[in-house]
Scaffold this active site. Structure first.
Site, mmCIF file in Angstrom:
data_model
loop_
_atom_site.group_PDB
_atom_site.id
_atom_site.type_symbol
_atom_site.label_atom_id
_atom_site.label_comp_id
_atom_site.label_asym_id
_atom_site.label_seq_id
_atom_site.Cartn_x
_atom_site.Cartn_y
_atom_site.Cartn_z
ATOM 1 N N LYS A 105 -4.119 -54.342 45.690
ATOM 2 C CA LYS A 105 -4.478 -53.313 44.694
ATOM 3 C C LYS A 105 -5.678 -53.760 43.857
ATOM 4 C CE LYS A 105 -0.479 -53.518 42.527
ATOM 5 N NZ LYS A 105 0.187 -54.613 43.277
ATOM 6 N N ARG B 215 -3.782 -67.424 46.729
ATOM 7 C CA ARG B 215 -4.687 -66.801 45.751
ATOM 8 C C ARG B 215 -5.131 -67.792 44.681
ATOM 9 N NH1 ARG B 215 -2.995 -61.248 42.954
ATOM 10 N NH2 ARG B 215 -1.200 -62.399 42.176
ATOM 11 N N ARG C 234 9.525 -60.929 41.871
ATOM 12 C CA ARG C 234 8.584 -59.811 41.731
ATOM 13 C C ARG C 234 8.795 -58.779 42.834
ATOM 14 N NH1 ARG C 234 3.381 -63.328 41.736
ATOM 15 N NH2 ARG C 234 2.195 -61.427 41.438
#
Ligand code: AMP
Length: 215
Positions: free
Chosen positions: A13, A127, A171
């Protein structure tokens, strides 16, 4: 274009929202980025939010809703925007819809990035972010020229505290239990599009930009 991007963490996103901003100039509003900025500054919202964020839990609805609506009101939102990471609950979506209806800038399109667990784990554990400018990298897919140093500003890279396997699990559970319902909510409103979040960022962007441009 007023757009919402929905997907599990690691669906891309943020990457897509940054591409829409850099290439089409669409304002990018990321709840996660705004919250992290508040934590960094030691602002009251950051103090309230940080323990939830570290555990991978949702920050209470009222805090996030007020923060995002303030941001929309104080930005050039009438020229369009992409919301990344908001809404994440039906309550947030309903409150936002009411407020945006009053402002005469309702959401026009919601894109859901369906993404496999394998992709999510690979993307999140690899990441890295820049401490200074927030730029996003990946140790395999998008490494920096010099290890640990941001290509854009020379800042130091770091790994988000919530990008570890344990917190990723929390999450994902939250996404499946609380956020996924938004897909039916927006499908019923007739503004949902579904795309694969597993594809390369450039491939996803081409399809997304195609939809955004014709609107
Ligand atoms: P993100 O950068 O989108 O992965 O968000 C990082 C963290 O910020 C999440 O795990 C939550 O703790 C918090 N957060 C971001 N957006 C929201 C939201 N819409 N509602 C509640 N908490 C949020």
């Amino acid at each position: 274009m007023r757009l919402v991007l929905i997907g599990p963490p690691g669906a891309g996103k943020g990457t897509q929202a940054v591409m829409l901003f850099e290439r089409l100039g669409i304002l990018h509003l990321s709840t996660g980025d705004i919250l992290r900025e508040n934590v960094k500054k030691g602002a009251p919202i950051g103090k309230k939010a940080s323990s939830f964020m570290e555990k991978g839990e949702l920050v209470p609805d009222d805090i996030v809703i007020e923060m995002m609506l303030d941001k929309v009101r104080s930005s050039n939102a009438d020229k369009g925007f992409v919301l990344d990471g908001f809404p994440r609950t039906i309550y947030q979506a309903k409150k936002m819809d009411e407020a945006l209806k009053d402002l005469k800038i309702p959401i026009e399109l919601v894109v859901y990035f369906e993404t496999t667990l394998k992709t999510i784990i690979f993307r999140l554990t690899g990441r890295r972010l820049c401490k200074e400018c927030g730029a996003n990298y990946h140790i395999v897919n998008m490494p920096t020229k010099k290890p640990g140093v941001c290509d854009k500003c020379g800042g130091e890279l770091y790994q988000r505290k919530d990008d570890n396997e344990e917190t990723i699990k929390t999450r994902l559970e939250i996404f499946n239990n609380q956020t996924k319902e938004l897909i039916d909510y927006y499908r019923d409103k007739g503004i949902l599009r579904e795309m694969s979040g597993d594809l390369d960022a450039d491939v996803v962007y081409k399809e997304l930009a195609g939809i955004v441009r014709v609107r």
